[in-house]
Structure formats: C-alpha cells, structure tokens
Design a protein around this motif. Structure first.
Motif, mmCIF file in Angstrom:
data_model
loop_
_atom_site.group_PDB
_atom_site.id
_atom_site.type_symbol
_atom_site.label_atom_id
_atom_site.label_comp_id
_atom_site.label_asym_id
_atom_site.label_seq_id
_atom_site.Cartn_x
_atom_site.Cartn_y
_atom_site.Cartn_z
ATOM 1 N N LEU A 1 19.576 -28.163 1.331
ATOM 2 C CA LEU A 1 19.952 -27.081 2.235
ATOM 3 C C LEU A 1 18.703 -26.555 2.919
ATOM 4 C CD1 LEU A 1 22.366 -25.095 -0.143
ATOM 5 C CD2 LEU A 1 22.783 -27.217 1.126
ATOM 6 N N GLY A 2 18.499 -26.978 4.142
ATOM 7 C CA GLY A 2 17.340 -26.549 4.911
ATOM 8 C C GLY A 2 17.770 -26.261 6.326
ATOM 9 N N THR A 3 17.114 -26.890 7.305
ATOM 10 C CA THR A 3 17.561 -26.770 8.694
ATOM 11 C C THR A 3 18.964 -27.331 8.828
ATOM 12 O OG1 THR A 3 15.273 -27.045 9.423
ATOM 13 C CG2 THR A 3 17.000 -27.344 11.081
ATOM 14 N N GLY A 4 19.238 -28.422 8.114
ATOM 15 C CA GLY A 4 20.574 -28.998 8.029
ATOM 16 C C GLY A 4 20.982 -29.107 6.576
ATOM 17 N N CYS A 5 22.117 -29.766 6.333
ATOM 18 C CA CYS A 5 22.578 -30.023 4.972
ATOM 19 C C CYS A 5 22.665 -31.528 4.794
ATOM 20 C CB CYS A 5 23.933 -29.372 4.719
ATOM 21 S SG CYS A 5 24.650 -29.793 3.104
ATOM 22 N N GLY A 6 21.736 -32.085 4.026
ATOM 23 C CA GLY A 6 21.727 -33.508 3.769
ATOM 24 C C GLY A 6 22.258 -33.811 2.383
ATOM 25 N N TYR B 1 27.921 -23.810 7.127
ATOM 26 C CA TYR B 1 28.051 -22.648 6.260
ATOM 27 C C TYR B 1 26.903 -22.453 5.276
ATOM 28 C CZ TYR B 1 32.911 -22.675 7.848
ATOM 29 O OH TYR B 1 34.046 -22.655 8.617
ATOM 30 N N VAL B 2 26.132 -23.496 4.966
ATOM 31 C CA VAL B 2 25.234 -23.399 3.810
ATOM 32 C C VAL B 2 23.760 -23.657 4.129
ATOM 33 C CG1 VAL B 2 27.092 -24.037 2.236
ATOM 34 C CG2 VAL B 2 25.585 -25.831 3.136
ATOM 35 N N THR B 3 23.399 -23.780 5.378
ATOM 36 C CA THR B 3 22.016 -24.075 5.753
ATOM 37 C C THR B 3 21.218 -22.802 6.020
ATOM 38 O OG1 THR B 3 22.596 -24.210 8.079
ATOM 39 C CG2 THR B 3 22.724 -26.253 6.792
ATOM 40 N N GLY B 4 19.921 -22.981 6.223
ATOM 41 C CA GLY B 4 19.080 -21.857 6.629
ATOM 42 C C GLY B 4 19.542 -21.231 7.940
ATOM 43 N N PRO B 5 19.791 -22.019 9.000
ATOM 44 C CA PRO B 5 20.291 -21.431 10.255
ATOM 45 C C PRO B 5 21.625 -20.719 10.086
ATOM 46 C CG PRO B 5 19.380 -23.599 10.679
ATOM 47 C CD PRO B 5 19.397 -23.437 9.179
#
Length: 310
Positions: free
Chosen positions: A132-137, A178-182
């Motif tokens: 969970l960062g800029t995106g969700c990988g 719903y779950v990323t930093g942005p």
C-alpha cells in the motif's frame, strides 16, 4: 564470481531506490531519487543513470522492479498505472544500454519475493503480499515459489459501483481506490483541510484523534474485504502488508481488516490466516530485486539463462 555484487532497482510512483548489494544481501551503497513522471524518456534515463551511478566492473546482474503489468513471455511492459512506462521491453533496453544482464519483474512481486526469502514470510508455504503506497500492488508465493501471473490484487473489485480507480485505470470500486496513500490523503483532506495527507492522518490517529481513527478503521475494513477474497481463493498461511502507507498505518488497519476477514472469508482459512506487517519495510521490493538478480545470475552459471527471466 558467485560472490560478486548485484544492483537492485525499485521503481515506484514516488521514488526510485537503487542499491549495490553484496552476496549476503547487505546493501553496500544506495541512492534514492524522486521518480521522474513527466515522460517515459525521462524515467528511462533516470533508471539508467541510477544504475550507472553504482555500477562496478564485477556486477553480476541488475534486477529491476516496476509497478507495471509485464508479459513474461516477451519481457514487454504492457501498461503501468502510476508511472509513464508502456509498450517497451525494459529488460532488453537496459541490457543493451548497460552491457550487462538485466531481469525485470513487477515491483509487488519482488516485494513478495523479498519478504518470502528474508522477511515476514520466511516460514510460510503460501503467502500473499499487499503493498500500500502510491498504488496497491500484490504478490503471491505458493509452495515457496513466486507466482508469475497477473496478480493485480489492487484491482480486485470490492464495490462494483464504487470510487473511480487511480491513474490510468478506468475501473470503479477497485481495492486500490480505497487503501493507498493517495486514497487516504483524499479523505484526510476532506476531514482536516487541504494541508492534510495520509501521514498527517496517521499522526493524528496516534494522538487519539477520533475522526482520524475512524477514517483509518474504514480503510482497514476495505483492506479486509480485499484480503477476504484472496483468502477464499488461495487460502494463504500469511498476508503480509507493506508499502509506505501500509507500514505507517498498520496499527490502525489490521484490526478492522481482520474483523472483515473473519466474517467474509470461509472457515477454517478465515480463522487461520494471519495479517502481519512487512518486516523489510519500504526496502522489500529492493531486496526482492536483488534476490531476483542473484538467482538469475546463479542460473546463468549453469547454462540456464534463457528468454524467460524468472
């Protein structure tokens, strides 16, 4: 030769981490730069320059992680949501420019590989990783081996008529929205004003601010919905959550997430699975890139260097 270093590169939507790594995984030297997002040409130049800055004559291989969908048959990057790379064989392009072997994989796959080999998942046969960062990988280890399918776990649909997804994705209701930093920054600004962001939200929650805690609990429940689907499909022993925002907010996300998993996932997997914070923190993908490069170099010594980079 086996003891020679490798270079690991972790390309994210916010930063590019590059490290010269010893045979035992120790980081000898490293650099960090803010990701060039203005153009593909600029980002490619940045990746090349970061490797050259650390390159030594005895480097065995370069391992690169990118937040992109990759065709493993050809090495081509098909698309990226949060960085400007698409339609390019990054492995071949870099190898020709650097005149050294290069392997490329999805960044979340490499985070999973890093945690599986050297972090929280060392004792797990089957492990799911969410970053969970800029995106969700996402990444998946089955029977101790890294799965190399799409594994686009950030694009699990948790609400078919939900929020628009991030970046170039045209879907709605995906976990990533719903779950990323942005995503956290967006709701933080709605609650606390235009200067707030995801890390301000976490800082407020640590002071006991009820609104901040409530917002993070809701993000945790969304995370749990995504994890429940993964538990129902793969029945992992362990779900490891990493990434900058995932690690920072773990103490507020995991409880609500676990509650949702217990009533949305099927027993007995729902009761057995553990949700844990990544031990390698933001370096999981970097370490995974180093592992990928080291393992590829070892295979090449035995004549197994082939078109399939895995």
């Amino acid at each position: 030769m086996a003891g020679n270093p490798v270079i690991a590169v972790d390309v994210g939507g916010t930063k590019v981490l590059t490290a010269l790594m010893a045979n035992d995984g120790a980081v000898l030297r490293s650099i960090e730069r803010r990701t060039v997002l203005e153009s593909e040409k600029g980002l490619l130049a940045q990746i090349e320059a970061s490797v050259l800055e650390l390159a030594e004559e005895d480097v065995l291989c370069v391992g690169v992680g990118v937040p992109s969908a990759i065709d493993y048959r050809t090495g081509e990057i098909l698309r990226s949501v949060n960085i400007p790379l698409a339609g390019i064989d990054l492995r071949r392009w870099l190898a020709e420019r650097l005149d050294m072997p290069v392997v490329v994989d999805n960044d979340a796959n490499l985070a999973a590989l890093g945690e599986s080999r050297a972090g929280a998942g060392r004792d797990a046969e089957t492990m799911v990783m969410l970053t969970l960062g800029t995106g969700c990988g996402g990444g998946l280890v089955i029977g101790g081996k890294l799965y190399r399918g799409w594994a686009e776990f950030g694009h699990l649909v948790i609400d078919e008529d939900g929020l628009p997804c991030q970046g170039s994705c045209t879907g709605r209701g995906h976990l990533e929205a719903y779950v990323t930093g942005p995503a956290a920054t967006k709701v933080a600004r709605e609650a606390f004003g235009p200067d707030a962001d995801a890390y301000h939200l976490v800082a407020l929650a640590r002071t006991g601010d009820r609104r901040a805690c409530k917002i993070l609990a809701e993000i945790g429940r969304h995370l749990g919905a995504g994890i429940a689907t993964l538990v129902n499909v793969f029945t992992p022993d362990l779900v490891v959550v990493g990434g900058g925002f995932g690690c920072a907010a773990a103490e507020f996300l995991f409880g609500p997430a676990a509650e949702v998993v217990r009533w949305q996932a099927l027993a007995p997997a729902s009761m057995r699975v553990r949700i844990v914070r990544a031990k390698l923190g933001r370096e999981a993908g970097l370490i995974g890139a180093g592992v990928l490069a080291r393992e590829a170099a070892v295979r090449s010594r035995f004549g197994a260097w082939a078109s399939h980079q895995a």
